[in-house]
Design an enzyme around this catalytic site. Structure first.
Site, PDB file in Angstrom:
ATOM      1  N   ASP A 140       0.856  -1.037   0.006  1.00  0.00           N
ATOM      2  CA  ASP A 140       0.083  -0.004   0.109  1.00  0.00           C
ATOM      3  C   ASP A 140       0.782   1.278  -0.166  1.00  0.00           C
ATOM      4  O   ASP A 140       0.398   2.308  -0.616  1.00  0.00           O
ATOM      5  CB  ASP A 140      -1.039  -0.153   1.126  1.00  0.00           C
ATOM      6  CG  ASP A 140      -2.110   0.962   1.230  1.00  0.00           C
ATOM      7  OD1 ASP A 140      -2.320   1.454  -0.184  1.00  0.00           O
ATOM      8  OD2 ASP A 140      -3.021   0.841   1.865  1.00  0.00           O
TER       9      ASP A 140
ATOM     10  N   HIS B 237      -6.136   4.910   7.239  1.00  0.00           N
ATOM     11  CA  HIS B 237      -5.121   5.807   6.969  1.00  0.00           C
ATOM     12  C   HIS B 237      -5.464   7.076   7.948  1.00  0.00           C
ATOM     13  O   HIS B 237      -6.141   7.001   8.627  1.00  0.00           O
ATOM     14  CB  HIS B 237      -5.805   6.281   5.452  1.00  0.00           C
ATOM     15  CG  HIS B 237      -5.378   5.054   4.453  1.00  0.00           C
ATOM     16  ND1 HIS B 237      -4.508   5.108   3.252  1.00  0.00           N
ATOM     17  CD2 HIS B 237      -5.882   3.735   4.202  1.00  0.00           C
ATOM     18  CE1 HIS B 237      -4.304   4.141   2.713  1.00  0.00           C
ATOM     19  NE2 HIS B 237      -5.194   3.376   3.096  1.00  0.00           N
TER      20      HIS B 237
ATOM     21  N   CYS C 289      -4.308   5.300  -1.437  1.00  0.00           N
ATOM     22  CA  CYS C 289      -4.765   4.506  -2.380  1.00  0.00           C
ATOM     23  C   CYS C 289      -4.821   5.623  -3.894  1.00  0.00           C
ATOM     24  O   CYS C 289      -5.008   6.550  -3.960  1.00  0.00           O
ATOM     25  CB  CYS C 289      -6.294   4.312  -2.387  1.00  0.00           C
ATOM     26  SG  CYS C 289      -7.111   3.497  -3.620  1.00  0.00           S
TER      27      CYS C 289
END
Length: 306
Positions: A14, A211, A242
């Site tokens: 990620d 997040h 993202c």
């Protein structure tokens, strides 16, 4: 409320996926190994996705193969569809993180298909995975709390998706993902407590993926913990975001989460000093947007407090 937690570091996936310039495979392998040496027992090494859309992940199989970690460390890889899962299985990777969004708009932006089609392919992955030795499955539900295109997610859509996946009849761990970092602590608590109450038993596992866009990453994780979650995703140095969720910034920093849990008497099994060494290597990778707070504190003070 002092049960131990398990933290999965997702920086190699990620975090690195949003960096445009190619990162040497050796650097990725080093990060994975340093995280394992710090005591991380779960690490996402990368993703089997289209190299056209996310070229940084093209060497995932090689990273997974080259990384030397202990027998107790789970190295997983993210897949967005059946093709990705087949490629992972062919590479000898049986620990799969299958992702789909609750939001139609984000699922179309992220994996380019309707939610129903993504869930249908997950059923096929499960069917094929039954024949793969050591098969383990995490179903990451993106946009559980908020969608960058549609706003706040309706909880009933989350519960409905979980029910459908459970209908495939395989033990699964669900990752409840705050994809945009816009979740609020009481919202996290409500959704997490509800899923644990409605879907208890049957070998189901639960994880929280947060997040830190609005600085609530650690707070949200603590509310998820109070609701009963014991597995948490985070990224060393707070790297990540993202690429298909406009406005989302980095993941909750692993070192911040470890510092907080340990100071609350909640064991993580992670050596903070060695974790900070790994986080510094992650932060040195050019082109990444890092976050978190603990790396900014003099190391001696941070370790003394812990």
């Amino acid at each position: 409320m002092s049960e131990a937690v398990e933290i999965c570091d997702v920086a190699p996936r990620d975090g690195f996926q949003v960096i445009k310039e190619p990162i040497p495979t050796a650097t990725k392998v080093r990060v994975v190994e340093l995280l394992a040496q710090a005591g991380l027992t779960r690490i996402e090494t990368g993703a089997f996705v289209s190299p056209v859309h996310v070229p940084q992940m093209a060497d995932t199989a090689e990273v997974h193969r080259l990384a030397k970690v202990g027998d107790g460390v789970r190295l997983s890889t993210l897949v967005p569809n059946l093709r990705g899962a087949q490629d992972a299985f062919a590479a000898g990777i049986a620990d799969i993180v299958y992702v789909f969004s609750i939001s139609e708009s984000h699922n179309n932006a992220n994996v380019r298909r309707p939610v129903e089609a993504s869930i249908g392919q997950l059923g096929e992955v499960i069917a094929r995975g039954r024949d793969v030795p050591g098969f383990k499955l995490r179903a990451n539900l993106a946009t559980v709390f908020d969608c960058p295109f549609e706003g706040t997610t309706k909880p009933d859509a989350v519960y409905g998706a979980i029910e459908t996946v459970l209908g495939f009849g395989a033990p699964v761990e669900f990752g409840l993902c705050d994809t945009t970092g816009r979740a609020i602590p009481d919202q996290v608590a409500q959704v997490c407590s509800t899923v644990l109450e409605r879907f208890s038993g049957g070998g189901i596992g639960w994880a929280y993926h947060g997040h830190d866009t609005f600085g609530l990453g650690v707070a949200n994780a603590l509310y998820a913990y109070q609701a009963g979650i014991r597995v948490f995703d985070s990224a060393a140095a707070g790297l990540g975001g993202c690429p298909f969720a406009p406005g989302a910034t980095g993941n909750t920093a692993t070192e911040d989460l470890v510092f907080t849990f340990e100071n609350m008497g909640i064991a993580t099994g992670i050596d903070l000093d060695r974790l900070l060494d790994a986080a510094e290597i992650v932060a040195e990778v050019p082109g990444g947007e890092t976050g978190g707070h603990l790396r900014k504190v003099p190391r001696r003070r941070a370790l003394a407090a812990a």
